[in-house]
Design a protein around this motif. Structure first.
Motif, PDB file in Angstrom:
ATOM      1  N   PHE A 178       0.831  -1.202   0.000  1.00 30.13           N
ATOM      2  CA  PHE A 178       0.000   0.000   0.000  1.00 30.13           C
ATOM      3  C   PHE A 178       0.869   1.257   0.000  1.00 30.13           C
ATOM      4  N   GLY A 179       1.927   1.244   0.816  1.00 29.67           N
ATOM      5  CA  GLY A 179       2.840   2.392   0.844  1.00 29.67           C
ATOM      6  C   GLY A 179       3.522   2.602  -0.490  1.00 29.67           C
ATOM      7  N   PHE A 180       3.922   1.505  -1.128  1.00 31.55           N
ATOM      8  CA  PHE A 180       4.556   1.604  -2.448  1.00 31.55           C
ATOM      9  C   PHE A 180       3.606   2.224  -3.468  1.00 31.55           C
ATOM     10  N   LEU A 181       2.356   1.730  -3.500  1.00 28.76           N
ATOM     11  CA  LEU A 181       1.392   2.247  -4.475  1.00 28.76           C
ATOM     12  C   LEU A 181       1.090   3.720  -4.225  1.00 28.76           C
ATOM     13  N   CYS A 182       0.882   4.070  -2.946  1.00 27.06           N
ATOM     14  CA  CYS A 182       0.593   5.479  -2.621  1.00 27.06           C
ATOM     15  C   CYS A 182       1.767   6.369  -3.005  1.00 27.06           C
ATOM     16  N   GLU A 183       2.965   5.909  -2.677  1.00 29.43           N
ATOM     17  CA  GLU A 183       4.140   6.730  -2.934  1.00 29.43           C
ATOM     18  C   GLU A 183       4.399   6.884  -4.429  1.00 29.43           C
ATOM     19  N   LEU A 184       4.307   5.779  -5.157  1.00 32.83           N
ATOM     20  CA  LEU A 184       4.579   5.842  -6.598  1.00 32.83           C
ATOM     21  C   LEU A 184       3.504   6.646  -7.320  1.00 32.83           C
ATOM     22  N   MET A 311       0.697  16.339   1.501  1.00 31.51           N
ATOM     23  CA  MET A 311       1.371  16.004   2.755  1.00 31.51           C
ATOM     24  C   MET A 311       0.861  14.680   3.322  1.00 31.51           C
ATOM     25  N   ALA A 312      -0.407  14.384   3.102  1.00 33.04           N
ATOM     26  CA  ALA A 312      -0.957  13.106   3.570  1.00 33.04           C
ATOM     27  C   ALA A 312      -0.270  11.937   2.868  1.00 33.04           C
ATOM     28  N   VAL A 313      -0.030  12.074   1.553  1.00 30.01           N
ATOM     29  CA  VAL A 313       0.688  11.038   0.804  1.00 30.01           C
ATOM     30  C   VAL A 313       2.116  10.916   1.340  1.00 30.01           C
ATOM     31  N   VAL A 314       2.737  12.059   1.629  1.00 22.86           N
ATOM     32  CA  VAL A 314       4.095  12.043   2.173  1.00 22.86           C
ATOM     33  C   VAL A 314       4.109  11.324   3.521  1.00 22.86           C
ATOM     34  N   MET A 315       3.085  11.548   4.343  1.00 22.00           N
ATOM     35  CA  MET A 315       3.022  10.884   5.647  1.00 22.00           C
ATOM     36  C   MET A 315       2.878   9.372   5.497  1.00 22.00           C
TER      37      MET A 315
END
Length: 508
Positions: A178-184, A311-315
């Motif tokens: 999930f973190g990978f998908l959000c970050e990418l 910023m939410a994505v960064v968090m």
């Protein structure tokens, strides 16, 4: 899942267990992490958004827009290290990564020092990333950022990460994915929007040094700015830390490591490019008038509401990064304890009913939290300790690169599913040259007006950590307590040569 695919999966797990038994270990880990989940762990550990956004302003001010090219150059250098690691993990897919690799390539003492340095570097990195999340959460929630607020946020983040990790490997894999998908996706959407609608600079600015010359040369400024890339390209080794939780690790993990470099590096370069071309006034950044160009860019592009969504994505990136770092640290402690190389081994090597090293996870949360808490009493202490994070990881990496060279000289020929063949020695030497150059660049003093202990803080912390490790190793001899195999990588190919002074003293 069909009966045929389930049977194939079961057969693969049986083969993995048999390979592990042949290496001298048995494991009760849940082998459920797919290739993409394993890659996601390395990607979120590398975390291009965290790396780029955290260091962008500092490195742009130091070297101007050409700092962008450092990501490409350093990515190529780290790829050499990644290829060496891929050969090793393919033959030795054992939880804990760099520690068991060093044990099999050279010996117990070398492995003990690698594990000691890397464990402290990981704890310092967890603390640094957690503290770095503070300003972004403050911006997202709309309250004033402060050092104390960042400390409290970091403690909550570490606690959250520990709780999630304790649930088990499946949740770790899902959160990492999930973190990978959000970050990418976030990096692509934000970067794409900036390039299309908020571009203020031409592409030619990537070659404009803006007069940042020292004695007629731009090189010192570029090397200072390249710290952005140096702090970016590690994380691929985390794929190997969970080798006993990944089916067919000898093939999948080297591939996941390379994917981490390719995809993570491309995402970091894209994010950096978008930010550089979106800076309204680069001269203000170079002059120190705009000390936070990332916030300036996001506020101009997305307004108060949109910038908070970014910023939410960064968090999410920060949370998944801390989660992956802690998972790597706990598996290292587990591997260390399984071979009885550390005090409290009986507790640290225990797996919970969720098939995770629960005590090791708690320790890898408590130590970073303690480092963070130092900031409440000594403001410079956390910065100094966190400064050891990157240099410690690079030193641990180079100890593995050197270990591979020692093993090759002794006759080791990689026999895993991934090998470099005749290119192995050349790539190994290239990784060593790159790594030594990177370490020199990181520790080079660049603030002549500052106190000497500030200029040489990385060297001082490295000396303290490694010095304490040597003293403990020599007095307590923890490396002699376990009976796990060691120094056997080369034995099948050639007889063992006599030890020589210097680096070889650590072999036994």
């Amino acid at each position: 899942m069909s009966r045929s695919s389930a049977s194939q999966s079961h057969g693969s797990v049986d083969q993995d267990a048999e390979q592990l038994r042949a290496l001298g270990y048995s494991s009760n880990f849940n082998r459920s992490m797919s290739l993409w989940e394993n890659f996601s762990l390395g990607f979120t550990y590398l975390s291009p958004v965290v790396g780029v956004y955290t260091l962008f302003g500092l490195c742009l001010a130091a070297g101007g827009p050409p700092m962008f090219w450092s990501y490409l150059l350093i990515g190529c250098g780290q790829l050499l290290v990644c290829l060496v690691f891929g050969e090793i993990v393919s033959q030795y897919p054992i939880s804990g990564g760099v520690y068991p690799w060093a044990r099999r390539l050279v010996g117990k003492r070398w492995a003990w020092m690698v594990g000691w340095v890397y464990a402290w570097a990981l704890c310092a990195t967890i603390a640094g990333v957690a503290v770095g999340a503070g300003p972004y959460l403050s911006a997202m929630l709309g309250f004033a950022a402060s050092s104390d607020a960042s400390i409290y946020i970091a403690l909550v983040l570490i606690l959250l990460s520990t709780c999630l990790n304790l649930v088990g490997t499946k949740l770790l894999a899902r959160v990492a994915m999930f973190g990978f998908l959000c970050e990418l996706i976030g990096a692509i959407l934000v970067g794409g929007y900036l390039l299309m609608f908020e571009r203020h600079q031409p592409l030619s600015v990537l070659f404009d040094t803006f007069g940042l010359n020292s004695h007629g040369s731009y090189l010192p400024a570029f090397l200072a700015a390249s710290l952005a890339g140096l702090f970016q390209y590690y994380g691929f080794e985390a794929c190997g830390d969970v080798a006993e939780e990944t089916p067919n690790p000898g093939r999948r993990i080297p591939k996941a490591m390379r994917m981490t470099i390719y995809i993570g590096g491309a995402a970091a370069m894209f994010a950096c490019l978008a930010l550089i071309l979106s800076v309204p006034d680069i001269q203000k950044v170079l002059a120190g008038e705009d000390t936070d160009p990332v916030s300036t860019i996001l506020a101009n592009a997305f307004g108060p509401v949109g910038s908070k969504l970014v910023m939410a994505v960064v968090m999410v990136s920060f949370i998944s990064c801390v989660l992956s770092l802690q998972a790597a640290a706990s598996r290292l402690l587990f591997a260390y304890a399984r071979d009885e190389m550390i005090v409290g081994s009986g507790l640290l090597r225990r797996l919970s009913t969720n098939q995770v090293p629960s005590i090791a996870l708690l320790v890898s949360g408590v130590i970073p939290a303690a480092i963070v808490c130092l900031g409440l009493f000594m403001a410079d202490a956390v910065a100094t300790i966190v400064g050891f994070a990157a240099i410690g990881i690079y030193i641990a990496f180079q100890l593995i690169v050197i270990a591979a060279l020692i093993a090759r000289v002794r006759g080791w020929r990689p026999t895993g599913q991934f090998t470099l063949g005749g290119w192995g020695l050349l790539v190994n030497l290239g990784a060593l040259v790159y790594g030594i150059g990177a370490i020199i660049n990181m520790v080079w003093p660049r603030t002549p007006d500052a106190a000497w202990y500030i200029n040489y803080s990385m060297i001082l912390t490295t000396v303290v950590v490694m010095g304490a490790g040597f003293v403990y190793m020599l007095l307590a001899k923890p490396y002699d307590k376990g009976t796990a195999p060691y120094g056997d990588a080369w034995k099948q190919a050639a007889p063992r040569p006599q030890s020589t002074p210097g680096a070889m003293e650590l072999a036994e």
